[in-house]
Design a protein around this motif. Structure first.
Motif, PDB file in Angstrom:
ATOM      1  N   ARG A  68     -52.714  16.325  15.302  1.00 45.46           N
ATOM      2  CA  ARG A  68     -53.596  16.672  14.182  1.00 45.46           C
ATOM      3  C   ARG A  68     -54.487  17.833  14.616  1.00 45.46           C
ATOM      4  O   ARG A  68     -54.695  18.050  15.812  1.00 45.46           O
ATOM      5  N   TYR A 104     -44.617  20.423  16.331  1.00 38.92           N
ATOM      6  CA  TYR A 104     -45.276  19.146  16.622  1.00 38.92           C
ATOM      7  C   TYR A 104     -45.409  18.277  15.369  1.00 38.92           C
ATOM      8  O   TYR A 104     -45.505  17.057  15.486  1.00 38.92           O
ATOM      9  N   GLN A 105     -45.387  18.872  14.207  1.00 39.17           N
ATOM     10  CA  GLN A 105     -45.284  18.070  12.985  1.00 39.17           C
ATOM     11  C   GLN A 105     -43.944  17.339  12.966  1.00 39.17           C
ATOM     12  O   GLN A 105     -43.863  16.162  12.594  1.00 39.17           O
ATOM     13  N   THR A 106     -42.888  18.035  13.361  1.00 38.02           N
ATOM     14  CA  THR A 106     -41.567  17.407  13.410  1.00 38.02           C
ATOM     15  C   THR A 106     -41.519  16.312  14.466  1.00 38.02           C
ATOM     16  O   THR A 106     -40.974  15.224  14.236  1.00 38.02           O
ATOM     17  N   ALA A 148     -47.169  24.536  15.391  1.00 42.00           N
ATOM     18  CA  ALA A 148     -47.589  23.466  14.485  1.00 42.00           C
ATOM     19  C   ALA A 148     -46.391  22.828  13.805  1.00 42.00           C
ATOM     20  O   ALA A 148     -46.323  21.593  13.666  1.00 42.00           O
ATOM     21  N   SER A 149     -45.417  23.632  13.382  1.00 42.48           N
ATOM     22  CA  SER A 149     -44.216  23.075  12.761  1.00 42.48           C
ATOM     23  C   SER A 149     -43.446  22.190  13.730  1.00 42.48           C
ATOM     24  O   SER A 149     -42.943  21.118  13.359  1.00 42.48           O
ATOM     25  N   ALA A 151     -43.998  14.569  15.541  1.00 39.12           N
ATOM     26  CA  ALA A 151     -44.825  13.453  15.082  1.00 39.12           C
ATOM     27  C   ALA A 151     -44.031  12.530  14.173  1.00 39.12           C
ATOM     28  O   ALA A 151     -44.176  11.298  14.241  1.00 39.12           O
TER      29      ALA A 151
END
Length: 301
Positions: A261, A249-251, A246-247, A253
């Motif tokens: 999301r 793909y947050q980066t 998750a970290s 994004a």
């Protein structure tokens, strides 16, 4: 008598205005006119006109040849294109028909199996659990949905670069490795059943990348990728939010503009997958056993 200091800026503005007016009114440099006046009358070379005529004829001939070749090749190329489209559509229709036959056969098999086997008891519970783990039955329940999407394609005007090159933003950022990373994270967080864009995952499922599509069990999928997992929704959401995936793909994004999301859902429905017949390897007979078996056959004769 001293000059007024305020006259210098006025003179410069006047000179600039005159220069602009001269450029607008006389676009031709005076040197060209002077050279034309120095040239004696009738100085045109006698071969200038034939050369221009021959050049015009050559250009016209090349344009005619290009036009003829283009129009001759267009029908053949169109026929090849139409033939390939028909073959692809026929193959898709055949695959859809086979998939329908398989679904009907599996439904009939499920009915016969339900009629032949007991519906209660340890055997029934064991069978149901095995079918669930194999992904052969449709399931529904609460869970988590993770969505990954490619960034928006850049327009032609906003993608500068050398002719023939592919902008970095136009290449695929998400591949099969990204889908596998999210799927493995959800399995590790306690998911009981997972599907990618409606394709149910089983213990023998394979996620690969080919061309511009992600293949899940040889079924091509394109962005956006919707990964649905059934399980304890709160546990899945908490563990996945704290994970390295998750970290990452947050980066991405924020840096690359991909879509990422995830959200809880109270009721997720996942289809069953097609049944797969496992194949097992068996050891080959040893040379000594083969020799003894052949000797015993000869002795019996």
């Amino acid at each position: 008598m001293t000059a007024d200091p305020g006259d210098a800026p006025a003179d410069r503005r006047l000179a600039s205005t005159r220069l602009l007016a001269e450029l607008v009114n006389n676009t031709l440099d005076p040197g060209y006119a002077a050279a034309a006046r120095r040239r004696p009358p009738g100085a045109t070379r006698r071969w200038d006109v034939p050369i221009v005529a021959v050049g015009a004829l050559l250009v016209g001939f090349l344009l005619v040849v290009a036009y003829v070749h283009t129009n001759r090749g267009a029908p053949a190329a169109q026929r090849v294109h139409d033939s390939l489209v028909e073959r692809v559509r026929a193959a898709q229709d055949g695959a859809d028909a086979l998939a329908g036959d398989l679904a009907r056969t599996e439904d009939d098999l499920d009915r016969q199996q339900a009629a032949a086997l007991p519906t209660t008891g340890a055997l029934a519970r064991s069978l149901s659990r095995a079918q669930l783990e194999a992904g052969q039955v449709a399931v529904h329940g609460p869970g988590l949905v993770v969505t990954l999407a490619e960034p928006p394609a850049p327009s032609a005007s906003s993608a500068p670069g050398r002719a023939g090159s592919v902008p970095v933003a136009a290449t695929h950022i998400l591949t099969d490795r990204d889908i596998r990373a999210v799927v493995n994270e959800l399995w590790g967080d306690g998911a009981e059943a997972i599907a990618v864009n409606g394709v149910r995952l089983t213990p023998t499922s394979a996620i690969r990348f080919a061309g511009e599509a992600v293949l899940v069990d040889f079924q091509p999928l394109t962005s956006p990728y919707r990964i649905s997992a059934i399980g304890d929704a709160d546990t899945l959401a908490t563990d996945f939010a704290q994970s390295a995936s998750a970290s990452k793909y947050q980066t991405l994004a924020g840096a690359s503009g991909i879509g990422f999301r995830f959200r809880n859902e109270s009721d997720i429905s996942l289809p069953g997958s097609a049944s797969v017949t496992p194949r097992y390897a068996s050891p080959a007979p040893s040379p000594s056993a083969s020799a003894s078996a052949s000797g015993s056959r000869r002795g019996g004769r």
